[in-house]
Each structure stands twice: as C-alpha cells, then as structure tokens.
Design a protein around this motif. Structure first.
Motif, PDB file in Angstrom:
ATOM      1  N   GLU A  51       0.838  -1.208   0.000  1.00 55.89           N
ATOM      2  CA  GLU A  51       0.000   0.000   0.000  1.00 55.89           C
ATOM      3  C   GLU A  51       0.878   1.266   0.000  1.00 55.89           C
ATOM      4  N   GLN A  76       0.988   4.030  -3.126  1.00 58.83           N
ATOM      5  CA  GLN A  76       0.717   5.472  -2.968  1.00 58.83           C
ATOM      6  C   GLN A  76       1.855   6.313  -3.550  1.00 58.83           C
ATOM      7  N   GLU A  84       1.705   6.305  -7.303  1.00 61.03           N
ATOM      8  CA  GLU A  84       0.677   7.191  -7.858  1.00 61.03           C
ATOM      9  C   GLU A  84       1.190   8.639  -7.995  1.00 61.03           C
TER      10      GLU A  84
END
Length: 348
Positions: free
Chosen positions: A113, A117, A120
């Motif tokens: 995770e 992030q 992105e």
C-alpha cells in the motif's frame, strides 16, 4: 320314599332349567371358512444397518481404552486414545508457523500500500510496485500454506483419539493398552441398535408373487406381527446359482423393540389365497399346554374341547387346524362358559 324322590326330581329339573337359561345368555360365534391370503413362512436374520470396525489412522502406542465388549457407546465418544506427544508438538509448530506467516502477510500488505501510494505520485518506478505486489502475493501464499499445515497437524492430532461414528454396542475389542499399532490396524468393532433390518434367502418361485403383492409380514419373537410395505424392501437383482434363491432385505422401523442383531425371525410371504377355518381369538382358552374352546352343542350343552390353533387371521381371529367343524358354535366369554359348565356338572 316317594316324597323324597319327588323332591330330588324337582331339584334336578330346576338346576337343569337354570343351566339352560345361562347357556342361552352366552354370546357365541360360529366357526366358518374364510378366504384369506395364503402365505409361506421363511427364516430371516436380523442385522444392524450400521456396523463397522474402526481402525488406526496413525502409527502409535495405545494409552487408553475406555469401553469394552457389550458396552453402550454414545455417538462421538472417545473409545481409544494414542500417545500424542509428537502430534501435539507438530500442531504447536504449525500454529507458530501460521502466526509468523500472518505477520509477514501484514507487513507485505502495508509495504504494498505504501509503494502503491508513492507510485501514484510518480516517485518510484513500476518495477518497485511490481516487486511489492509480488512480495504481497508470496506472503499470501505462505499464509495459505501455513493454514493448510495447521489443519493437517490438527487432523493428525485428532487421529490420536478414536471416536464412535454412531451410538451403538461394542462387539469386539482387538487391542490392549500399551500395544503399538500401525495405520489400518483394526481396533474395535461395533454396531448400532437404532436401525435394524432383516435378510432372507427366498426361493425364486415366490419372488414374482412377492413383488406383485407388495409387502411381507414379520413374525416377532414376542408373538406380535409387523406388516412391512414394499418401500422398505429390497429384492436383489440376481439369483444364487447353487441354491436358486434370491436375497431379500427388509428394513425394520427405527427403535423397534424385542429384536437384536443375530436373531432368527420368521417372515410370511403372500403366495395367493386359501380357505381357512377361523374363530374369534377371544374364544380360545390357554391353560398351560392345553389350547381349547367351549363348544355349545345343539341341545344347549357346554363342552370344553381341545383344538389345535394355527396362524392368526384377520380382524382378531385365529385359524383352527383340528378340533372343530364348520358351523360349530363357540362361547366368546370362556369365563362365563366355564361357570355354566360347572353348574351343569353340579346338577347330578
């Protein structure tokens, strides 16, 4: 002397009149031929539907035997236990491996995770995201493997206790405490009394009639009868070449009393119709080994006569094989008939 003779004559007349009056009040029934199903009687053996021999599923040494022959065992109860040190250790190790795998999975999930992030925001390369995703999938696989290993270890630990597959009676014990056994070795045999059935070998000549009439009658050891419909019967589709018999299986009602596995009982199979001489069962007197009825003669006299009774008939009747003729009348109340007979004998 003439006066005394006259008195005796009056007394005898009164007693005779009293006996005839009592005879007239007796309820009677006539012996009559009736058309009833013709049946043949065959032997059948009672057996348990559920009967099995439990065997060892692991190699080990027996440390406890909790039931013996003829004991009743509730369903799921432990009957034999093995030394479980090795299996319990493997189970605890599998638990620890699973806990570690779950922690690694949690770490891999958090890392994925975080990398996702960052990716992105275009701060890491696609390859870094792929590595994090691969690490997460590997952690999930290790967790699944650890879960499977724990289930296997738990199953092996469960094999150290042998439990009854159903409620029943122990019929054989094949091992002793302290004995080492191997996988597949028989330990104990038992059977359930909750569901019983009959097996019989019937001549091939009666099978067609049996299938047409759709049912049999079971003669129970206590003298009772039990009608079995075709839905509870299985006729095996082959004939024994040596005996020319067909095996028939009859399912008995659940919880039936008075029969046990191994017993021999009689099964009546309909084979047509016949004429049988029948009388009401209430008229039959059983005194020790004597079977008799009170016959009412044409003159109203009562006579105790021995008969030979046969099979029970319909509607509370019984067959008479010998001792009575058709249309002879019998008393339906043997106690009252016995009183009349005794009164008649006391008259002289």
């Amino acid at each position: 002397m003439r006066k005394r003779s006259g008195r005796w004559l009056v007394i005898v007349s009164l007693l005779a009149w009293s006996g005839l009056g009592a005879t007239a009040e007796l309820q009677t029934a006539a012996a009559a031929y009736q058309t009833v199903p013709k049946q043949r009687v065959f032997d059948a053996t009672v057996e348990a539907v559920n009967q099995a021999t439990v065997s060892a599923q692991i190699n080990g040494r027996i440390v406890g035997i909790y039931f013996d022959i003829h004991d009743y065992v509730p369903r799921g109860k432990v009957i034999i236990s093995f030394r479980d040190t090795e299996q319990r250790t493997q189970f605890e190790v599998a638990q620890a491996v699973l806990r570690e795998a779950e922690v690694r999975l949690s770490e891999a999930q958090i890392e994925f995770e975080r990398v996702e992030q960052i990716y992105e925001r275009r701060l890491v390369s696609k390859s870094a995201l792929d590595r994090a995703k691969a690490d997460l999938q590997a952690a999930k696989a290790r967790a699944d493997s650890a879960q499977a290993g724990l289930q296997r270890a738990e199953e092996l630990l469960g094999y150290t206790e042998v439990r009854a597959p159903y409620a029943g009676i122990v019929v054989k014990r094949l091992v002793e405490v302290g004995e080492s056994v191997t996988v597949g070795q028989p330990l104990m045999a038992g059977l359930s009394l909750e569901q019983l059935r009959l097996t019989a070998a019937l001549p091939q000549q009666v099978i067609a009639q049996l299938q047409r009439d759709r049912g049999v009658t079971v003669l129970l050891p206590d003298g009772g009868e039990l009608a079995i419909a075709s839905a509870q019967m299985t006729v095996f589709p082959f004939t024994d070449a040596a005996s020319h018999t067909v095996r028939v299986r009859v399912e008995l009602p659940a919880g039936i009393k008075g029969v046990n596995p191994g017993m021999m009982v009689k099964v009546m199979v309909p084979t047509g119709a016949e004429q049988r001489l029948l009388i009401p069962r209430a008229a039959v007197v059983q005194r020790s080994e004597l079977t008799a009825v009170y016959v009412i003669g044409a003159d109203g006299g009562v006579l105790l006569r021995q008969i030979r009774a046969g099979r029970p008939g319909p509607d509370g009747q019984v067959e008479v094989l010998a001792g009575l003729e058709e249309n002879e009348r019998v008393a339906l109340n043997p106690v009252a008939a016995a009183a009349v007979l005794k009164q008649g004998r006391a008259a002289p």
